[in-house]
Write an enzyme that holds these catalytic residues in place. Structure first.
Site, PDB file in Angstrom:
ATOM      1  N   GLY A 141       0.888  -1.258  -0.077  1.00 58.13           N
ATOM      2  CA  GLY A 141      -0.021   0.049   0.070  1.00 58.13           C
ATOM      3  C   GLY A 141       0.820   1.265   0.085  1.00 58.13           C
ATOM      4  O   GLY A 141       0.325   2.243   0.458  1.00 58.13           O
ATOM      5  N   SER A 142       2.063   1.142  -0.490  1.00 53.74           N
ATOM      6  CA  SER A 142       2.893   2.548  -0.485  1.00 53.74           C
ATOM      7  C   SER A 142       2.539   3.522  -1.599  1.00 53.74           C
ATOM      8  O   SER A 142       2.263   4.657  -1.193  1.00 53.74           O
ATOM      9  CB  SER A 142       4.218   1.905  -0.480  1.00 53.74           C
ATOM     10  N   ARG A 155      -5.318  -8.628  -9.008  1.00 56.28           N
ATOM     11  CA  ARG A 155      -6.169  -9.402  -9.835  1.00 56.28           C
ATOM     12  C   ARG A 155      -6.395  -8.678 -11.082  1.00 56.28           C
ATOM     13  O   ARG A 155      -6.360  -7.477 -11.149  1.00 56.28           O
ATOM     14  CB  ARG A 155      -7.512  -9.362  -8.970  1.00 56.28           C
ATOM     15  N   ASN A 176      -3.999   2.347 -13.638  1.00 53.74           N
ATOM     16  CA  ASN A 176      -3.292   1.637 -13.152  1.00 53.74           C
ATOM     17  C   ASN A 176      -1.585   1.978 -13.124  1.00 53.74           C
ATOM     18  O   ASN A 176      -1.513   2.734 -13.928  1.00 53.74           O
ATOM     19  CB  ASN A 176      -2.944   0.000 -14.022  1.00 53.74           C
ATOM     20  N   HIS A 215       2.333   0.512 -13.300  1.00 48.04           N
ATOM     21  CA  HIS A 215       3.200  -0.441 -13.575  1.00 48.04           C
ATOM     22  C   HIS A 215       4.583  -0.102 -13.608  1.00 48.04           C
ATOM     23  O   HIS A 215       5.039   0.980 -14.417  1.00 48.04           O
ATOM     24  CB  HIS A 215       2.576  -1.130 -15.019  1.00 48.04           C
TER      25      HIS A 215
HETATM   26  C1  GRF Z   1       3.901  -1.233  -7.404  1.00 52.39           C
HETATM   27  O1  GRF Z   1       5.587  -1.646  -7.746  1.00 52.39           O
HETATM   28  C2  GRF Z   1       3.140  -1.210  -8.664  1.00 52.39           C
HETATM   29  O2  GRF Z   1       3.805  -0.722  -9.665  1.00 52.39           O
HETATM   30  C3  GRF Z   1       2.580  -2.743  -8.574  1.00 52.39           C
HETATM   31  O3  GRF Z   1       2.690  -3.265  -7.711  1.00 52.39           O
HETATM   32  C4  GRF Z   1       3.430  -2.624  -6.530  1.00 52.39           C
HETATM   33  C5  GRF Z   1       2.509  -1.924  -5.615  1.00 52.39           C
HETATM   34  O4  GRF Z   1       3.057  -1.476  -4.497  1.00 52.39           O
HETATM   35  N1  GRF Z   1       1.595  -2.580  -9.642  1.00 52.39           N
HETATM   36  P1  GRF Z   1       2.351  -0.840  -3.204  1.00 52.39           P
HETATM   37  O5  GRF Z   1       1.448  -2.082  -2.871  1.00 52.39           O
HETATM   38  O6  GRF Z   1       1.765   0.475  -3.569  1.00 52.39           O
HETATM   39  O7  GRF Z   1       3.544  -0.883  -2.218  1.00 52.39           O
END
Ligand code: GRF
Length: 200
Positions: free
Chosen positions: A14-15, A93, A109, A111
């Site tokens: 959740g960062s 998901r 999203n 990525h």
């Molecule tokens: C991130 O690296 C994002 O690019 C990918 O999943 C990770 C999620 O990190 N889709 P966080 O849960 O927001 O810390």
């Protein structure tokens, strides 16, 4: 100008949720997080939501007979919370065409690569193992094709000779935390402009 109500979808740490929330708190983003949607009861993201009193919809996908079955519930929950934009932040998901079509142009999203390079679940590792000199981060609109929707913003991250996979991951995550709030802001101001044009 109406404040944009976000639904942030998380499965893990959740960062990125935190980065968006911090940007809102610092008034860098005219939005609120109306809801966190989470599919994992042990996600640290839930602790963050609790701390900041963000309402959570936690669901167990295994209790539903299909993806579409829980997505129908999700769309009802989003409607009841009057959310304007879905922000996928580490949601592990794949969404069905049903969900994507229902919320067309209203799902973002993030990525961890410079799309279209290194699609998929191991983008940072794949870029590192490919020995590229630069990789990066992409925020895009979600369409039926995974990691392939229109790109909103990208940020390059150089890979140095001394980088390890771990140090590259740290650099990528830092770039994500700067880029995601900016991308949400860009989305909101574009949408405000186009809805004003439609009103004219
Ligand atoms: C991130 O690296 C994002 O690019 C990918 O999943 C990770 C999620 O990190 N889709 P966080 O849960 O927001 O810390």
């Amino acid at each position: 100008m109406k404040e944009c109500r976000l639904a942030v979808f998380c499965s893990g740490y959740g960062s990125n949720f935190q980065a968006i929330l911090d940007a809102i708190r610092k008034k860098k983003l005219n939005a609120s997080i109306a809801l966190m949607v989470c599919d994992n009861p042990s996600a640290y993201a839930l602790t963050r939501a609790k701390k900041d009193r963000v309402p959570v919809f936690l669901f167990n996908p295994k209790l539903f007979k299909s993806r579409k079955a829980y997505e129908k519930i999700l769309t009802c929950v989003l409607k009841s919370q009057q959310t304007d934009l879905v922000v996928l932040a580490g949601f592990m998901r794949i969404l069905t065409p049903y969900f994507v079509r229902t919320l067309r142009d209203r799902i973002l999203n993030i990525h961890p690569s410079l799309l279209p390079r290194f699609k998929g679940a191991h983008a940072i590792r794949d870029a590192f193992e490919a020995g590229v000199k630069e990789t990066g981060v992409t925020v895009h609109l979600v369409t039926e094709k995974v990691d392939a929707g229109p790109i909103l913003l990208q940020k390059k991250v150089p890979v140095s000779k001394t980088d390890t996979l771990r140090s590259l991951e740290t650099k990528i995550h830092r770039a994500e935390h700067r880029l995601y709030p900016l991308a949400v802001k860009k989305y909101i101001s574009y949408n405000n402009r186009t809805s004003k044009l439609k009103e004219k």
